[in-house]
Design a protein around this motif. Structure first.
Motif, PDB file in Angstrom:
ATOM      1  N   GLY A 174       0.801  -1.219   0.000  1.00 44.69           N
ATOM      2  CA  GLY A 174       0.000   0.000   0.000  1.00 44.69           C
ATOM      3  C   GLY A 174       0.830   1.263   0.000  1.00 44.69           C
ATOM      4  N   ASP A 175       2.148   1.127  -0.058  1.00 48.17           N
ATOM      5  CA  ASP A 175       3.026   2.303  -0.083  1.00 48.17           C
ATOM      6  C   ASP A 175       3.050   2.961  -1.457  1.00 48.17           C
ATOM      7  N   LEU A 176       2.673   2.214  -2.473  1.00 48.60           N
ATOM      8  CA  LEU A 176       2.514   2.734  -3.831  1.00 48.60           C
ATOM      9  C   LEU A 176       1.079   2.465  -4.253  1.00 48.60           C
ATOM     10  N   VAL A 177       0.434   3.471  -4.811  1.00 47.62           N
ATOM     11  CA  VAL A 177      -0.968   3.354  -5.223  1.00 47.62           C
ATOM     12  C   VAL A 177      -1.072   3.583  -6.723  1.00 47.62           C
ATOM     13  N   MET A 178      -1.881   2.777  -7.390  1.00 48.97           N
ATOM     14  CA  MET A 178      -2.167   2.966  -8.807  1.00 48.97           C
ATOM     15  C   MET A 178      -3.515   3.668  -8.940  1.00 48.97           C
ATOM     16  N   HIS A 179      -3.526   4.792  -9.601  1.00 47.12           N
ATOM     17  CA  HIS A 179      -4.749   5.564  -9.777  1.00 47.12           C
ATOM     18  C   HIS A 179      -5.366   5.306 -11.147  1.00 47.12           C
ATOM     19  N   GLY A 180      -6.691   5.279 -11.181  1.00 46.37           N
ATOM     20  CA  GLY A 180      -7.409   5.131 -12.437  1.00 46.37           C
ATOM     21  C   GLY A 180      -7.727   3.703 -12.807  1.00 46.37           C
ATOM     22  N   VAL A 181      -7.327   2.736 -11.967  1.00 53.01           N
ATOM     23  CA  VAL A 181      -7.607   1.324 -12.240  1.00 53.01           C
ATOM     24  C   VAL A 181      -8.122   0.657 -10.969  1.00 53.01           C
ATOM     25  N   HIS A 182      -8.841  -0.440 -11.158  1.00 52.72           N
ATOM     26  CA  HIS A 182      -9.289  -1.255 -10.032  1.00 52.72           C
ATOM     27  C   HIS A 182      -8.155  -2.212  -9.663  1.00 52.72           C
ATOM     28  N   PRO A 183      -7.888  -2.426  -8.367  1.00 51.77           N
ATOM     29  CA  PRO A 183      -6.806  -3.338  -7.986  1.00 51.77           C
ATOM     30  C   PRO A 183      -7.010  -4.775  -8.464  1.00 51.77           C
ATOM     31  N   GLY A 184      -8.247  -5.133  -8.789  1.00 49.13           N
ATOM     32  CA  GLY A 184      -8.493  -6.463  -9.324  1.00 49.13           C
ATOM     33  C   GLY A 184      -8.171  -6.581 -10.803  1.00 49.13           C
ATOM     34  N   ASP A 185      -7.968  -5.433 -11.460  1.00 51.58           N
ATOM     35  CA  ASP A 185      -7.637  -5.449 -12.888  1.00 51.58           C
ATOM     36  C   ASP A 185      -6.861  -4.181 -13.255  1.00 51.58           C
ATOM     37  N   PRO A 186      -5.578  -4.124 -12.889  1.00 49.99           N
ATOM     38  CA  PRO A 186      -4.768  -2.949 -13.228  1.00 49.99           C
ATOM     39  C   PRO A 186      -4.226  -2.970 -14.658  1.00 49.99           C
ATOM     40  N   TYR A 187      -4.833  -3.769 -15.521  1.00 49.53           N
ATOM     41  CA  TYR A 187      -4.356  -3.940 -16.895  1.00 49.53           C
ATOM     42  C   TYR A 187      -4.133  -2.630 -17.646  1.00 49.53           C
ATOM     43  N   PRO A 188      -5.069  -1.664 -17.612  1.00 45.53           N
ATOM     44  CA  PRO A 188      -4.860  -0.450 -18.423  1.00 45.53           C
ATOM     45  C   PRO A 188      -3.581   0.297 -18.055  1.00 45.53           C
TER      46      PRO A 188
END
Length: 423
Positions: free
Chosen positions: A64-78
């Motif tokens: 959780g120290d790095l977060v991906m924005h704009g995607v769902h954690p169940g599908d970070p494909y984009p």
């Protein structure tokens, strides 16, 4: 620390950072995009600097120290499709490295402890006084399988769907559902093996028994499956009982090397070769040949590299997904089978089918995200979203493939194989 974090980290990669990168000090850089990555803590920086590439990114993301924005954690494909292939640092010169240490501080280069979801490598276990075993020994193989497959049957039911099939499906037409495609895969394998009522099938690495049950139910064979996962075996036994197949189907919790029966009409190996180690291919296919009756058939279904040149497994996959897993090109598989006196009859690539299969698994994970998190924890659920989406990209880009290789035990030059394929 006065040095802006985001531009400094982005400068370690070649070219412009492909998505927006922000950091806990308020700095930002990278391409304008609907997707972004945020370093939320100093520990995220330490993960990236001490394990450059996919491993450091994965560690920071899982914690959780790095977060991906704009995607769902169940599908970070984009987002992954934009950064994969660009996650390795450009090797800095000695003066540049010294300047980096001065800019970020020596404390930034002290490695944090890996997340608990990580399967530690052998050298790390030895340092911590944990007993290790030679690569692909029976004990170490069992440990690797437990790490990946004994997660939770309920979790797999959410992700894989009712078929409980964790291998590439075969989509016979556009719009086919995942369940239809998994059934089509099993049926195709049965036809390739030319299964007939009353014959005997050995399914090595049988998972939750999908092939065993399909072959027994629809082709009238007596099927034996073996798996190194206790949870898979228990689930499969219950499914066999529910289907009323107790008298013709069996799944054992045992290493395949301990199967004593011989003279099987057919052997299927669906998704196991990835786990046994390239050096063990000769012994593996010799074992299979020893289990077949003369003229019997074997179908090997496995993930392969797109090249037969030696290629290392990524650290993320090795630590979080398939410990000790190894892949080779399909030519290596064919060579090993032929060297074991198995006559190869047919060879087929299902690469794009696996990309479609993985997309469906990501979709299931998103749909059942809350249930999956409750079942295995947030960290493990995030690992799976990352792994499935990343694997999909690998198949789409032809970095990995999925091959069927069909062969016969041909004795005295007689294979009993028809002049043309009949499946």
């Amino acid at each position: 620390m006065t040095t802006p974090i985001a531009p400094t980290i982005a400068g370690l990669f070649s070219g412009e950072f492909p998505v927006r990168l922000t950091a806990y000090d308020g700095s930002a850089t990278g391409a304008e995009s609907e997707y972004g990555m945020e370093l939320r803590t100093e520990r995220a920086l330490r993960y990236l600097l001490t394990a450059p590439g996919d491993l450091g990114l994965a560690r920071a993301y899982v914690t959780g120290d790095l977060v991906m924005h704009g995607v769902h954690p169940g599908d970070p494909y984009p987002l992954l499709s934009r950064i994969l292939g660009r996650t390795d640092f450009v090797r800095p010169s000695v003066p540049a490295l010294a300047q980096l240490v001065r800019d970020l501080g020596m404390s930034s280069f002290v490695p944090p402890s890996p997340p608990p979801e990580e399967h530690l490598p052998g050298w790390r276990l030895r340092l911590e006084g944990v007993r290790t075993w030679s690569r692909h020994s029976e004990t170490r193989d069992a440990d690797a399988i437990r790490h990946h497959y004994d997660v939770s049957n309920e979790f797999y039911e959410y992700v894989l769907g009712p078929s409980m099939t964790y291998t590439c499906a075969v989509f016979e037409h556009e719009g086919a559902t995942l369940e239809e495609a998994q059934t089509a895969k099993y049926d195709l394998i049965c036809r390739k093996l030319d299964l007939q009522p009353g014959q005997r099938l050995l399914d090595i690495g049988c998972g939750w028994g999908g092939m065993v049950r399909h072959a027994a139910k629809h082709y009238g064979v007596r099927a034996l499956g073996v798996t190194l996962s206790a949870e898979q075996a228990e689930w499969a036994r219950l499914a066999i009982k529910e289907d009323g197949l107790d008298d013709v189907a069996e799944v054992r919790f045992v290493d395949y090397r301990h199967v004593e029966e011989t003279d099987f009409d057919a052997v299927s190996s669906i998704g196991l070769t990835e786990h046994i180690g390239i050096a063990n291919y000769p012994a593996y296919f010799e074992f299979i040949r020893s289990k077949l009756r003369p003229h019997g058939r074997v179908l090997n279904h496995c993930i392969t590299r797109s090249t037969n040149r030696p290629t290392k497994t990524g650290k993320f996959i090795d630590r979080y997904v398939f410990p000790d897993g190894e892949l080779a090109g399909s030519g290596t598989i064919v060579t090993a089978m032929e060297d074991a006196s198995l006559e190869v009859q047919h060879h087929e690539n299902f690469r794009l089918h696996y990309a479609s299969t993985l997309a469906e698994w990501n979709r299931n994970l998103v749909t059942h995200w809350d249930e999956c998190v409750r079942e295995v924890g947030l960290g493990t659920a995030k690992v799976w979203g990352l792994y499935i989406a990343g694997s999909r990209i690998g198949f789409e880009r032809d970095e990995v493939q999925l091959h069927h290789v069909l062969a016969t035990r041909s004795d005295d030059g007689i294979s009993a194989y028809p002049l043309r394929h009949e499946f």
